[in-house]
Scaffold this active site. Structure first.
Site, short mmCIF file in Angstrom:
data_model
loop_
_atom_site.label_atom_id
_atom_site.label_comp_id
_atom_site.label_asym_id
_atom_site.label_seq_id
_atom_site.Cartn_x
_atom_site.Cartn_y
_atom_site.Cartn_z
N HIS A 128 -9.42 -20.18 3.02
CA HIS A 128 -10.17 -20.01 1.78
C HIS A 128 -10.19 -21.35 1.01
CE1 HIS A 128 -9.26 -15.77 2.65
NE2 HIS A 128 -10.20 -15.45 1.79
N LEU A 165 -5.50 -7.76 -5.05
CA LEU A 165 -5.99 -8.34 -6.30
C LEU A 165 -5.66 -7.49 -7.53
CD1 LEU A 165 -9.20 -9.76 -4.69
CD2 LEU A 165 -7.30 -11.10 -5.60
N PHE A 196 1.47 11.36 -9.19
CA PHE A 196 0.77 10.20 -9.74
C PHE A 196 1.35 8.88 -9.25
CE2 PHE A 196 -0.43 13.83 -12.33
CZ PHE A 196 -1.70 13.93 -11.77
N HIS A 233 -2.06 18.33 -9.16
CA HIS A 233 -0.74 17.85 -9.57
C HIS A 233 0.34 18.18 -8.54
CE1 HIS A 233 -2.80 17.23 -13.31
NE2 HIS A 233 -1.71 16.99 -14.01
#
Lengths: 749, 749
Positions: free
Chosen positions: B63, B155, B488, B524
């Protein structure tokens, strides 16, 4: 009318598409007061809040606070502004409503009941948090039930779904609407709490909606400044309105969201009239308004308690001994929605009749899509067996060839990438980008709303969650195809899961799988991620080994109408196996790739690592005199659906030959199909693609050297010796969790 | 000096803490020109860009674009502004630098070499993308290597790590600094590209840094308007500066980021001088500047090619035949960093000497923490076996009791939650919130920077990724403990993984595991997520069954210094098993819970589902005359580390008794330890916690009824019958992917 704090000009109201007579589903904002007295509105608000409180109290569970606080918003939406037909929840041009703050589900259920959704009976309404398996009122809204557009609950994602629903409407409208014949022109309304502005996926979706100028989207912020932990300012000091404007949204404010229905209506009406941008309405509300505990976190996720409910009822002049009581006046207030909805449908029928007549071909295609059918024959987009390449090529290229053909020939397909167009091979010269026609792109070419190539930016989670919205608009009308590096589907996982849960068909093309990705290093080399997608219910994870298997993978994915899929392909060249690889084998999950009579061992090859299975089989024969058969195993889920006889034929469970899987991933789960695994037990390493495999001992010589003694052992001691003691054959890079001799850690006793 | 476009007042410069003589690591902005001529700076910039181009060209990979475009930024940072010591990369008060746009790693590697990091030799530098296993220059920066603070690449996460590093500095400074003795007062610098402003986790981290007013953080935006897909405006139209200001940041701009080093220095210096807020410097650059392909996506991830490199060399008056050539003048330009670094260390040694003398106790604690040791004896925070409860209680409560004790007694521990304080049980009355002392919270109490309780808001991904930064500041100095519902942690997974990859100890307390979570419903209820964490390399996933096992889980997690952990606990009451459950058993991963001589079957119990194993064992005996033993199995990874003899003792591989695991998750991976599984094959359902298990057939009677025939079969036919045919005993809710008869899908041939 109460003095309005809403910043909407008379111009906004003047350019409404809506008539005073309510035929189109709402009224002019200035007529709100004329329709219903302020007293009656406040009475209804009171009854509604008490209903919510009672519903939570009956089983001593639930989320009353936000639903109570949003009562006035609900009246504005369901009584005055939204276009829908309670007797036909699936009317195709209905406004879509998404409750992104899904825990406030009672808000939605109660309004669905009050306005007359037939299935949402009183008995259903009171089943909230009951033990009814077939309740339409689960703890969060679920797509299966009438009046619910998408399943919400995992915060931020509902907002992303709403962006997808608005995109879908914009896109289908751009494809099919004709002057005088707008077959799709609905609005999407989405309520959010603080969480949707905090969760990353919410911000990703907000950026996209602003960029795409989705003026058919209105987000309603239930700004009560309370989250579970206390006041929202405990973890947030943003200037939200400024931020939203900076993201390309128009912002309206309502000061008194608890009771000023007229101002909320004005703002909503202005949102529908917005020609330029999506609209964000920041509405100040009080969580648990009218409760003693109003404006505290205590009313978020717990019932108010009997005493508090008595207090509220008294304050509203209600009978404290009546529970779950809905006065007839309240029904009367709302039930005009039923005839109004039928009128809307009738008007729409006129539009479609005209459309069918004046644009017959387009109408036929539109109708087909609204039925959820693909336009065109997708099988024509899949290369025939004869035309498959014989030379090695990256499987991402093979997958891309099919994807491009689908995108070019099947109007249902919207294909996109999280900013990896040069890598995922899904773009073509013919592509048109999905963009606002008003947005000019420096690097061109510009797109428009008919475009079916989506630049998601570097936003994998939104890519998946917005795609769920695209798929949910009218099931089957749009087939979204996403793409990124496989590793970054770990960012997208929450959205991918919600697609599986909702039975929404989205196809995810995951390139750069396995350590073969090479020099980008361990951050880009998936090791454990396949286990997640292989274990996910109602999800189809397929890892094809060559172009022919890619053909099978696409066939399975496009055919699985109620199941999202992921096709996992390699960055690097993979060998083609004509005469061995078989698309129909892929559809069975696993199949015999190279048969061998009286084999000493079965090698299971997968995806880009198939070459090691094939190479090792050859070497075992030549060097060790061991007969190996090879099974290709692209998909567990498809294999599990096969009859037991087929499974036994492929895996030869009862033979004396051990089965060894070779895959550069965590082996977990392969123990079901194999007795030993040649796999990864660490993260990868940054090495060029040709060097990485051998450095982790993925090398025919090394693999064969580990398998030969296993075969000897099986011959000598029989397979009982293997039972339940799965052999890991490539453990060199395993690391001890404690970096210390085993057993030296002791817990205090 | 070139005319500066940077918006920094002379006041900003005047209040610099830095001296002209460079002793403190930099100079006044106005002296930049005096130090080096504009000509020499431009010469160095040219040489640097050519070096980057040559490094990518040697193996035809890499890169180059951003690294070239950021050359002037690098000079400003490493030559003028950053405080560091090349001969001691681990100097504790160094400025931290994070390359959140990790693909531009050559940018960092090259500067580390030029300024004289001893290990970053020329030979190392040119190993970028080579086949060197021990290269310090992998495809993305990796924490193991000198001069690299955190591993970046996925990222958005580097930015979140930088927020964690800045928090750590702020927090430790607040705990230990004394007037005249600032032992920790470093800056954190972080470069980002467009992606970090698009990825949700970036926005989450930005909000948190703004909220916490981390004025010791400076984010440098390499604003080149190019991403892989083309111009960044293809997917983004935000007004970035306004958005950043709305998130509580100060914004500076530099117009000519390609060559105006002086302006960049001024902006950086102003950032260090900022007393109020984090600083965002928006620097306009040109990707691949000086290449023919400059300002296109083509220079992002591919080498420039020989012709282009010749062109650049000619334009810079260089010898086109020299490759990877670094003129001595370039080294001379940078190498003053070495003596300057030694001076900084010497000055710092004076500070610490004074500190040790004047604040001996505090200094001792500080020193201990900087060595990575815990202050205090964590084992004292873990309840003794005798003091464990005998009555059922939620295991989240048991886990919370230990967490609170750790937070109260061990200064290293920073504990927090993604807005679930009332649910995760980790807060105590004594807690002080980590907050800016200048921020007042409506719901109070206010916090300050000494606070060790973190309100993350509803931002699970940032919680995990920022925690990695906290853990990376000085390894072991801070032990971050996060918490949320287990489900979560699918949002947090990208960050959790990066912690495992980097060997950073973070403990994740995942509550509300399994379908037992109840009425919140399938959104959930985790089903498949445990497979991910069980398969993740260098990760310790533990699912304890009661308070005693929770004690073992915490012991393992706190002891695993180089491995992040997750302790998965239940919302609902779990039975306590005194006399059976054993903390030391947890440390071995699995252990015999209830022994039975000559057992007919081994039942494997896990976490909240242990009650079904115990209940079924009892029922099998009473009703079916079947002798069952029970094994508790909280952690695969810990079990895998045990000697084979122990494993055999626990699991009795060679016995004639089948082993059955009972867990309300996807069974994938348990096949290694069991012959049959009683598990979930679908998503869950919204039902109250007491109703959900039986509705999915988790019920002793039903389980026993499935196991009894299995035992009969084993007795009649022997265990060979089971080999490789794992039995799924609870398949009622499985759904066919195609909703169609098996085998009806055929691929076009």
């Amino acid at each position: 009318m109460a003095p309005s704090a809403v910043q909407v000009s008379q111009d906004d109201v003047a350019r409404l598409p809506l008539k005073l007579d309510g035929k189109n589903g709402t009224k002019h904002a200035e007529d709100v007061q004329m329709m219903e007295s302020q007293d009656k509105t406040q009475f209804v608000l009171g009854c509604y809040r008490v209903l919510i409180a009672d519903l939570c109290q009956q089983f001593n569970m639930g989320h009353p606070g936000s639903a109570m606080g949003m009562a006035a918003i609900g009246i504005a939406l369901w009584k005055y502004v939204m276009k829908y037909s309670p007797s036909n929840p699936d009317w195709v041009n209905r406004d879509r409503f998404v409750l992104s703050n899904g825990h406030a589900c009672l808000f939605q259920y109660s309004f669905l009941h009050l306005v007359g959704y037939q299935n949402m009976t009183f008995e259903q309404l009171v089943s909230y948090h009951s033990d009814r398996w077939d309740s339409y009122c689960p703890g969060h809204p679920e797509i299966e039930h009438p009046g619910i557009e998408v399943t919400t609950g995992p915060l931020g994602q509902g907002l992303a779904n709403a962006v997808g629903l608005a995109m879908a409407s914009k896109h289908i409208g751009a494809q099919y609407n004709k002057p005088g014949c707008e077959v799709i022109n609905n609005m999407t309304w989405c309520t959010i709490g603080d969480a949707c502005l905090q969760e990353g996926v919410g911000m990703e979706a907000i950026q996209l909606a602003g960029h795409w100028r989705l003026n058919n989207l209105c987000v309603i912020f239930d700004n009560n400044n309370i989250t579970c932990d206390g006041s929202a300012d405990i973890a947030m000091s943003d200037d939200t309105n400024t931020k939203m404007r900076a993201c390309g949204w128009d912002v309206l404010e309502v000061e008194d969201g608890n009771s000023d229905v007229a101002s909320i209506v004005k703002a909503l009406v202005a949102a529908r009239a917005n020609k330029e941008k999506p609209t964000f309405i920041n509405i100040k509300t009080t969580i648990g308004v009218s409760s003693k505990k109003a404006n505290t976190a205590g009313v978020h996720g717990a019932p108010l308690g009997k005493e508090d409910i008595e207090y509220i009822k008294k304050a509203n002049g209600m009978d404290v001994n009546k529970h779950l009581d809905i006065p007839q006046e309240v029904y009367d207030f709302f039930r005009e929605a039923v005839p109004r909805g039928k009128e809307l449908e009738k008007d729409y029928a006129h539009v479609t009749a005209k459309y069918n007549k004046e644009h017959a071909d387009l109408a036929a295609e539109f109708t087909k899509r609204m039925k959820g059918e693909l336009v065109g024959d997708f099988t024509q987009c899949i290369p025939s067996k004869d035309s498959q390449p014989s030379k090695a090529e990256p499987s991402r290229k093979s997958a891309g060839n099919v994807g491009v053909a689908l995108a070019e020939n099947i109007p249902n397909v919207m294909i996109g990438t999280a900013d990896l167009s040069p890598s995922v091979n899904l773009s073509s010269k013919k592509k048109v980008d999905f963009q606002s026609p008003n947005v000019k792109v420096s690097s061109g070419p510009n797109g428009d709303y008919t475009g079916r190539y989506i630049h998601w930016g570097i936003r994998e989670h939104a890519m998946a969650s917005v795609s769920n919205g695209l798929a949910a608009f009218q099931k089957g009308a749009i087939l979204p195809v996403t793409s990124s590096f496989f590793m970054f589907y770990i960012y997208a996982a929450p959205g991918v899961r919600m697609g599986a849960l909702q039975s929404l068909q989205v196809i995810h093309i995951a390139t750069h799988d396995s350590i073969g990705t090479g020099e980008d290093g361990p951050t880009h080399q998936p090791i454990e991620l396949a286990t997640l997608y292989r274990a996910m219910p109602n999800f189809l994870y397929i890892r094809p080994c060559d172009a022919e298997e890619v053909a099978g993978a696409w066939t399975a994915a496009v055919s699985a109408k109620d199941t999202p899929s992921m096709i996992s392909v390699a960055r690097q060249d993979v060998t083609q196996y004509p005469g061995h690889s078989d698309r129909n084998g892929v559809l069975k999950g696993a199949y015999v790739f190279m048969e061998e009579q009286d084999a000493d061992v079965t090698l299971i090859g997968v995806g880009a690592e198939m070459k090691f299975a094939v190479g090792t089989a050859k070497l075992l024969k030549e060097k060790h005199g061991i007969k190996a058969r090879v099974v290709s195993f692209p998909s567990w889920r498809l294999f599990e659906q096969q009859p037991i006889e087929y499974k036994r034929k492929v895996l030869q469970y009862r033979s004396k030959a051990p089965r060894v899987v070779i895959e550069a991933y965590s082996v977990n789960g392969w123990e079901r199909y194999a007795d030993a695994g040649y796999s990864m037990h660490s993260f990868g390493h940054s090495l060029p693609r040709n060097d990485i495999y051998p450095r982790f001992n993925f090398d025919d010589e090394k693999i064969a050297a580990k398998i030969a003694p296993l075969v000897d052992e099986a011959k000598q001691y029989g397979m009982e010796n293997f039972r339940g003691e799965f052999r890991d054959l490539n453990m060199d890079y395993t690391r001890d969790v404690f970096h210390s001799p085993q057993g030296t850690i002791h817990a205090p006793s």
